[in-house]
Scaffold this motif. Structure first.
Motif, PDB file in Angstrom:
ATOM      1  N   ASP A   1       0.823  -1.200   0.000  1.00  0.00           N
ATOM      2  CA  ASP A   1       0.000   0.000   0.000  1.00  0.00           C
ATOM      3  C   ASP A   1       0.863   1.258   0.000  1.00  0.00           C
ATOM      4  N   GLU A   2       1.993   1.215   0.713  1.00  0.00           N
ATOM      5  CA  GLU A   2       2.890   2.368   0.727  1.00  0.00           C
ATOM      6  C   GLU A   2       3.465   2.632  -0.655  1.00  0.00           C
ATOM      7  N   ASP A   3       3.770   1.547  -1.398  1.00  0.00           N
ATOM      8  CA  ASP A   3       4.286   1.716  -2.757  1.00  0.00           C
ATOM      9  C   ASP A   3       3.240   2.362  -3.662  1.00  0.00           C
ATOM     10  N   LEU A   4       1.991   1.892  -3.556  1.00  0.00           N
ATOM     11  CA  LEU A   4       0.912   2.459  -4.370  1.00  0.00           C
ATOM     12  C   LEU A   4       0.711   3.939  -4.042  1.00  0.00           C
ATOM     13  N   LEU A   5       0.729   4.252  -2.752  1.00  0.00           N
ATOM     14  CA  LEU A   5       0.528   5.634  -2.339  1.00  0.00           C
ATOM     15  C   LEU A   5       1.665   6.520  -2.831  1.00  0.00           C
ATOM     16  N   ASN A   6       2.896   6.053  -2.686  1.00  0.00           N
ATOM     17  CA  ASN A   6       4.039   6.848  -3.137  1.00  0.00           C
ATOM     18  C   ASN A   6       4.029   7.049  -4.646  1.00  0.00           C
TER      19      ASN A   6
ATOM     20  N   GLY B   1      -9.938  -1.822  -5.042  1.00  0.00           N
ATOM     21  CA  GLY B   1     -11.347  -1.964  -4.702  1.00  0.00           C
ATOM     22  C   GLY B   1     -11.804  -0.820  -3.814  1.00  0.00           C
ATOM     23  N   ALA B   2     -13.051  -0.400  -4.003  1.00  0.00           N
ATOM     24  CA  ALA B   2     -13.676   0.630  -3.172  1.00  0.00           C
ATOM     25  C   ALA B   2     -15.175   0.502  -3.346  1.00  0.00           C
ATOM     26  N   ALA B   3     -15.920   1.118  -2.436  1.00  0.00           N
ATOM     27  CA  ALA B   3     -17.380   0.996  -2.479  1.00  0.00           C
ATOM     28  C   ALA B   3     -18.019   2.238  -1.890  1.00  0.00           C
ATOM     29  N   MET B   4     -19.258   2.498  -2.330  1.00  0.00           N
ATOM     30  CA  MET B   4     -20.086   3.536  -1.740  1.00  0.00           C
ATOM     31  C   MET B   4     -21.151   2.876  -0.874  1.00  0.00           C
ATOM     32  N   VAL B   5     -21.260   3.333   0.336  1.00  0.00           N
ATOM     33  CA  VAL B   5     -22.299   2.831   1.236  1.00  0.00           C
ATOM     34  C   VAL B   5     -23.568   3.628   0.988  1.00  0.00           C
ATOM     35  N   ILE B   6     -24.666   2.916   0.684  1.00  0.00           N
ATOM     36  CA  ILE B   6     -25.961   3.561   0.434  1.00  0.00           C
ATOM     37  C   ILE B   6     -26.663   3.734   1.774  1.00  0.00           C
ATOM     38  N   GLY B   7     -26.723   4.953   2.256  1.00  0.00           N
ATOM     39  CA  GLY B   7     -27.319   5.222   3.557  1.00  0.00           C
ATOM     40  C   GLY B   7     -28.798   5.544   3.445  1.00  0.00           C
ATOM     41  N   THR B   8     -29.658   4.661   3.987  1.00  0.00           N
ATOM     42  CA  THR B   8     -31.106   4.875   3.961  1.00  0.00           C
ATOM     43  C   THR B   8     -31.697   5.066   5.356  1.00  0.00           C
TER      44      THR B   8
ATOM     45  N   ARG C   1     -10.939  -0.707   0.156  1.00  0.00           N
ATOM     46  CA  ARG C   1     -10.753  -2.063   0.652  1.00  0.00           C
ATOM     47  C   ARG C   1      -9.935  -2.081   1.938  1.00  0.00           C
ATOM     48  N   ARG C   2      -9.252  -0.967   2.258  1.00  0.00           N
ATOM     49  CA  ARG C   2      -8.518  -0.893   3.506  1.00  0.00           C
ATOM     50  C   ARG C   2      -9.465  -0.710   4.691  1.00  0.00           C
ATOM     51  N   GLN C   3     -10.667  -0.178   4.413  1.00  0.00           N
ATOM     52  CA  GLN C   3     -11.648   0.063   5.473  1.00  0.00           C
ATOM     53  C   GLN C   3     -12.760  -0.976   5.494  1.00  0.00           C
ATOM     54  N   LEU C   4     -13.026  -1.584   4.343  1.00  0.00           N
ATOM     55  CA  LEU C   4     -14.077  -2.601   4.222  1.00  0.00           C
ATOM     56  C   LEU C   4     -13.426  -3.969   4.080  1.00  0.00           C
TER      57      LEU C   4
ATOM     58  N   TYR D   1      -5.834  -8.515   0.752  1.00  0.00           N
ATOM     59  CA  TYR D   1      -7.242  -8.163   0.873  1.00  0.00           C
ATOM     60  C   TYR D   1      -8.073  -9.116   0.016  1.00  0.00           C
ATOM     61  N   ALA D   2      -8.487 -10.218   0.581  1.00  0.00           N
ATOM     62  CA  ALA D   2      -9.301 -11.199  -0.137  1.00  0.00           C
ATOM     63  C   ALA D   2     -10.667 -10.604  -0.434  1.00  0.00           C
ATOM     64  N   GLY D   3     -11.235 -11.013  -1.567  1.00  0.00           N
ATOM     65  CA  GLY D   3     -12.553 -10.518  -1.958  1.00  0.00           C
ATOM     66  C   GLY D   3     -12.513  -9.244  -2.769  1.00  0.00           C
ATOM     67  N   TRP D   4     -11.318  -8.707  -3.002  1.00  0.00           N
ATOM     68  CA  TRP D   4     -11.176  -7.495  -3.794  1.00  0.00           C
ATOM     69  C   TRP D   4     -10.284  -7.774  -4.999  1.00  0.00           C
ATOM     70  N   GLY D   5     -10.122  -6.783  -5.863  1.00  0.00           N
ATOM     71  CA  GLY D   5      -9.302  -6.942  -7.051  1.00  0.00           C
ATOM     72  C   GLY D   5      -7.897  -6.398  -6.851  1.00  0.00           C
ATOM     73  N   ASP D   6      -7.191  -6.226  -7.963  1.00  0.00           N
ATOM     74  CA  ASP D   6      -5.827  -5.704  -7.955  1.00  0.00           C
ATOM     75  C   ASP D   6      -5.838  -4.242  -8.380  1.00  0.00           C
ATOM     76  N   SER D   7      -4.845  -3.520  -7.934  1.00  0.00           N
ATOM     77  CA  SER D   7      -4.649  -2.156  -8.410  1.00  0.00           C
ATOM     78  C   SER D   7      -4.339  -2.180  -9.903  1.00  0.00           C
ATOM     79  N   VAL D   8      -4.838  -1.188 -10.648  1.00  0.00           N
ATOM     80  CA  VAL D   8      -4.550  -1.132 -12.078  1.00  0.00           C
ATOM     81  C   VAL D   8      -3.073  -0.867 -12.336  1.00  0.00           C
ATOM     82  N   LEU D   9      -2.360  -0.386 -11.329  1.00  0.00           N
ATOM     83  CA  LEU D   9      -0.928  -0.130 -11.500  1.00  0.00           C
ATOM     84  C   LEU D   9      -0.105  -1.416 -11.466  1.00  0.00           C
ATOM     85  N   LEU D  10      -0.683  -2.504 -10.959  1.00  0.00           N
ATOM     86  CA  LEU D  10       0.078  -3.734 -10.771  1.00  0.00           C
ATOM     87  C   LEU D  10       0.604  -4.269 -12.099  1.00  0.00           C
ATOM     88  N   SER D  11      -0.220  -4.262 -13.130  1.00  0.00           N
ATOM     89  CA  SER D  11       0.173  -4.853 -14.411  1.00  0.00           C
ATOM     90  C   SER D  11       0.978  -3.900 -15.290  1.00  0.00           C
TER      91      SER D  11
END
Length: 609
Positions: A38-43, A104-111, A138-141, A196-206
């Motif tokens: 994650d630090e590499d992606l952020l940098n 991976g990321a998501a929007m929480v639908i608040g009702t 995916r770091r929070q979910l 992070y199981a259940g999520w995908g890869d960063s587009v930067l990986l490939s």
């Protein structure tokens, strides 16, 4: 003692050239998973421009044109107001960017529901039922257990997602309450290669290897700039005397003085026995080398170089248009295949939250990403108008399709594609064609005229249909002149043209006026805003004109040119001359941004004045 036999294997290994070793420069016969913490992606995202653009550009481009709701006008206004209240575009863009960066990321639908572990029922959402939209990565979910029931809607996806609050409490959320996006989806959920199981890869990986190679090449070229010119001086017995400390001090002092003298006079003072030579590096092919690496990055990221690098393509007849069209086609496919299904439940909630109920006739379409030029818009407008005329014909009662139906359909088309801004408001003010039906007397007169025309001899019909060719000047006068005059005086104009108008045709060539066709509407309203510009026209720029744009004007001008009219200038630019002469500085004039109302087309012969 046992005999020990040693085998020597000749593998043509060279430790200097790295041939046959693990560092062989040509070795590329195996693949390994790049490790990006994650630090590499952020940098990479925050510190380098290529990774940031690769993440941001597709996310932004897929949303910049947004979407067009198809519904009644009050419904569209209510839905768009609800999207604005929730900041849907901003939240969705944030989600898309973070999903591409982190995987991976998501929007929480608040009702406002208390039990978030139950599926979201969109039908229970009432007016104002959507409370908030929250973006999480995916770091929070944390993805929970994978659903293995083949009959389940969520097969292969996590049954629940967990959020850990700042107080350490864990909250479970059903996936139906999330708008989930992945970066690059994994090819097989069974093969878990990330933390992070259940999520995908960063587009930067490939693409990280291609990015590093391009950045490394650019860095080496930048370093080479400092070595572009190297001075080589040969000194007799240099190595032999180098061990003498006094000799070294004298050498340094000697060439410091020589360099200083050269810097002042441009001449270098040397002993007769010394030799001087300059070594210069060649940069002739380096731009092509760097561009080749950047092209590889462009292909790896699936973003055209014209968009990624922000530069025009090179080469004969190169425009980059086909690359951009293919890129936008891919984004439109992404909108349909990826974004629309992910947002389906959210959109149902938005409709109900905006309208209070679900009208089955309400839907949306993604707006086209490729924008047409004014010429292309005019051509499309003309094609649609000509097709409508062919369908309705020229004789009442003999239409292929009923005139009212064609009129309503054409009005809807022109409003949706923006060909005639303000048309919907004008229709509301003046009424539809079906509300302006001709009277029985008018229909009878038209039928009698047609019968009389059919009974005329051929030569009489020819005489009636042909007119003597004349020069032609066509204009539309400005109806709301007072508003424009008020603006002009505020901007410093002192002698405003009395007859504000827009010229459509100025033909010195003699033409048959009746071959010029007719305008679709006797009144043209150009909506406020849009491209406006002040410019001095004419050979000496004495005509201070307001440049405007309107597809109807461009189409009518082209129709007259195609019918034989001439035009003395290279291109046609609709404009309104505000003042003739004067010394006003147009760079300080704020163009008029209000609506412009034009009257009917007026045909006249050219006058020398």
């Amino acid at each position: 003692m046992a005999n020990i036999i040693a085998f020597v294997r000749d593998s043509l290994t060279n430790m200097v050239a790295n041939l046959g070793t693990s560092r062989d420069k040509a070795a590329a016969s195996f693949y390994s998973m790049p490790i990006l913490a994650d630090e590499d992606l952020l940098n990479a995202y925050r510190g380098a421009w290529l990774p940031r653009k690769i993440v941001d550009i597709p996310a932004f481009d897929s949303m910049r044109a947004w979407r067009d709701w198809q519904a009644k006008k009050p419904q569209i206004e209510a839905i768009e107001a609800e999207e604005k209240r929730l900041n849907l575009k901003g939240k969705l863009l944030e989600t898309r960017i973070k999903a591409r960066l982190w995987g991976g990321a998501a929007m929480v639908i608040g009702t406002g529901d208390q039990d978030l572990t139950q599926p979201l029922d969109a039908e229970r959402v009432g007016k104002g039922g959507l409370k908030y939209l929250t973006v999480m990565t995916r770091r929070q979910l944390t993805a929970g257990e994978i659903d293995r029931d083949p009959a389940s809607e969520w097969f292969g996806k996590p049954k629940l997602y967990q959020i850990r609050s700042a107080e350490g409490m864990q909250v479970d959320i059903h996936p139906s309450r999330l708008v989930i996006f992945n970066g690059n989806p994994p090819p097989d959920d069974e093969i878990v290669t990330t933390t992070y199981a259940g999520w995908g890869d960063s587009v930067l990986l490939s693409v990280v290897d291609a990015i590093k190679q391009a950045d490394g090449t650019a860095a080496n070229i930048a370093s080479l700039v400092f070595e572009a010119k190297v001075n080589v001086i040969r000194i007799p017995d240099f190595m032999q005397n180098l061990g003498d400390e006094r000799y070294r001090a004298k050498i340094l002092e000697r060439y410091t003085l020589a360099a200083t003298a050269k810097g002042i006079n441009g001449d270098l003072l040397l002993d007769k026995e010394e030799e001087y030579e300059q070594k210069q590096a060649s940069f002739a092919t380096l731009p092509e080398v760097l561009m080749s690496f950047l092209q590889i990055v462009s292909g790896a990221a699936d973003i055209p170089a014209t968009r990624l690098l922000g530069q025009s393509p090179a080469g004969m007849n190169a425009t980059g248009e086909s690359d951009l069209r293919n890129y936008y086609d891919r984004l439109q496919a992404m909108q349909t295949v990826e974004m629309t299904p992910a947002m389906a439940r959210l959109d149902e909630c938005i409709i109900r939250s905006a309208l209070g109920s679900r009208d089955p006739d309400v839907y949306y379409e993604w707006a086209p990403l490729w924008g047409m030029s004014e010429k292309e818009k005019a051509d499309v407008f003309k094609t649609k108008a000509d097709a409508a005329r062919q369908l309705v014909g020229t004789t009442p009662g003999q239409e292929i399709i009923p005139r009212d139906a064609v009129s309503d359909a054409l009005v809807n088309t022109l409003v949706e594609d923006g060909s005639l801004p303000g048309l919907d408001a004008a229709i509301e003010e003046h009424g539809k064609l079906s509300e302006q039906e001709p009277s029985e007397e008018e229909l009878a007169a038209a039928a009698a005229a047609q019968a009389a025309n059919e009974n005329q001899p051929a030569r009489n019909k020819q005489a009636a249909n042909d007119a003597a060719p004349r020069t032609l000047y066509v204009r539309r006068d400005v109806i709301n002149r007072a508003e424009i005059v008020r603006w002009a005086k505020e901007q410093g104009f002192t002698d405003v043209v009395p007859d504000l108008h827009v010229t459509i045709a100025y033909s010195r060539t003699l033409v048959d006026w009746f071959e010029m066709g007719e305008s679709w509407s006797p009144r043209l309203e150009i909506a406020a805003g849009g491209p406006r510009q002040m410019e001095g026209l004419g050979p000496d720029g004495k005509y201070k004109a307001l440049l405007i744009t309107a597809s109807e004007l461009v189409w009518r001008h082209r129709a007259m040119i195609e019918a034989g009219a001439s035009w003395d200038w290279p291109e046609y630019q609709p404009h309104i001359s505000i003042q003739i002469g004067g010394n006003i500085d147009l760079s300080k004039v704020e163009p008029y941004q209000g609506k412009i109302i034009l009257g009917p087309e007026i045909f006249e012969e050219l006058r020398e004045d």
